[in-house]
Enzyme design. Structure first.
Site, mmCIF file in Angstrom:
data_model
loop_
_atom_site.group_PDB
_atom_site.id
_atom_site.type_symbol
_atom_site.label_atom_id
_atom_site.label_comp_id
_atom_site.label_asym_id
_atom_site.label_seq_id
_atom_site.Cartn_x
_atom_site.Cartn_y
_atom_site.Cartn_z
ATOM 1 N N THR A 228 -1.599 5.652 2.379
ATOM 2 C CA THR A 228 -2.857 4.899 2.305
ATOM 3 C C THR A 228 -2.947 3.977 3.513
ATOM 4 O OG1 THR A 228 -2.822 4.938 -0.114
ATOM 5 C CG2 THR A 228 -4.216 3.283 0.929
ATOM 6 N N LEU B 194 0.865 -1.167 0.000
ATOM 7 C CA LEU B 194 0.000 0.000 0.000
ATOM 8 C C LEU B 194 0.907 1.224 0.000
ATOM 9 C CD1 LEU B 194 -2.646 -0.893 2.782
ATOM 10 C CD2 LEU B 194 -2.972 -1.011 0.302
ATOM 11 N N ASP B 195 0.452 2.317 -0.603
ATOM 12 C CA ASP B 195 1.215 3.558 -0.537
ATOM 13 C C ASP B 195 1.419 3.953 0.924
ATOM 14 O OD1 ASP B 195 1.140 3.636 -3.279
ATOM 15 O OD2 ASP B 195 -0.414 5.182 -3.388
ATOM 16 N N LYS B 196 2.476 4.693 1.174
ATOM 17 C CA LYS B 196 2.795 5.113 2.540
ATOM 18 C C LYS B 196 1.611 5.804 3.224
ATOM 19 C CE LYS B 196 5.949 8.098 5.151
ATOM 20 N NZ LYS B 196 7.104 9.035 5.086
#
Length: 327
Positions: free
Chosen positions: A143, A139-141
């Protein structure tokens, strides 16, 4: 220092990430060093450049550049009691195959330049060596939400393949600026990493079919609720798993995700709402042979709870009509 080595990937290393392969073969070499060597092109797979998250297949040849001998590298700091307690507090489900974490916003999944606090390091709280869980997706940082780690090499292989396909159903919640038109539909096309001397290497941009680096991306969406025409709660279902896909697609509709400073739109941000990214991996539905799918849901982070309350959105609302629009 060792010399250059050309090592063959074995059968039991099938589908393992390049950085995890290094961790197995050269446990004294830290992740940051592997990432740096890959960026410089010194680590190669079958003669070509490779990234730390590339997955290997049996028979491939990995070029390993000269590495420091054990004892020459600084040992990685052991996990503190506080970090181990924090890691365990993120667990929302586990069984013999996997552990599900509710990743908070702001916590990176993997380390890198100047990133020392990340999920991959926290996995030491659950075991070492072959007992240590394995990352199977990212997951993006910024998110938040459901992040799966596998407990065994076999389950890691199965789950990684599911994440690469479309049998595993991913549902995200987002607060978007404005209201998408139509209120249910899909966004699709090709995207790629930005290139050029002044390009942000972490940014994705639109691309044409056949263009170098172009990847097809498809997202289904449906509006669950709206606050006038200013803001909307949008349920997102990515059918592909490209970098920043949901953020790129919502900005492309003219309805960027609230708090996204990288992918923006012309709709003004209402006053009084958090400026953190409002994107949450709400639910995963994981197929299981001979059983009902495993459904894992993650509670929203505090800043999204506050925004839902401020806008009068009900996270307990019956979303049957949304599910129908997304299928």
């Amino acid at each position: 220092m060792s010399g250059v080595q050309n090592l063959e990937v074995t059968r039991d290393e099938a589908d393992i990430r390049l950085d995890r392969w290094f961790k197995r073969r050269f446990p004294h070499v830290p992740f940051g060093m592997v990432a740096k060597l890959a960026r410089k092109g010194q680590v190669r797979v079958d003669g070509g450049r490779a990234k730390p998250d590339d997955r290997l297949q049996p028979g491939q040849i990995v070029r390993v550049p000269p590495l420091p001998d054990p004892g020459e590298t600084k040992p990685e700091l052991s996990l503190s009691r506080e970090d181990a307690t924090f890691a365990r507090s993120l667990v929302i489900y586990q069984d013999k195959e996997l552990i599900a974490l509710n990743k908070p916003p702001g916590l990176a999944v993997q380390g890198g330049s100047k990133i020392t606090h990340h999920v991959d390091r926290l996995l030491d709280a659950f075991g070492r060596g072959e007992e240590r869980p394995r990352l199977v997706h990212r997951l993006d940082k910024d998110t938040s939400g459901v992040l799966i780690v596998a407990k065994t090499a076999q389950s890691a292989k199965r789950l990684a393949k599911l994440f690469q396909g479309r049998d595993l159903k991913k549902t995200y919640w987002a607060i978007c600026l404005g209201v998408p038109v139509p209120k249910a539909g899909e966004v699709k096309g090709f995207i790629k990493k930005a290139v050029g001397d002044h390009a942000d290497r972490e940014q994705m941009v639109g691309a044409a079919h056949g263009e170098e680096g172009a990847q097809y991306a498809l997202t289904r969406y449906a509006v669950a609720e709206e606050a006038g025409r200013r803001v909307s709660w949008v349920v997102l279902r990515p059918e592909t798993g490209r970098t920043h896909q949901l953020r790129v697609h919502m900005a492309a509709t003219g309805n960027a995700i609230l708090g996204d400073g990288k992918y923006t739109c012309d709709v003004p941000v209402p006053e009084g709402l958090s400026r953190k990214l409002h994107l949450h991996a709400r639910k995963l539905e994981i197929p299981r042979p001979g059983q009902k799918p495993l459904i894992i849901e993650a509670p929203m982070p505090e800043h999204m709870k506050q925004t839902f309350e401020a806008l009068g959105f009900d996270p307990r609302a019956d979303l049957i009509f949304v599910e129908e629009a997304l299928t």
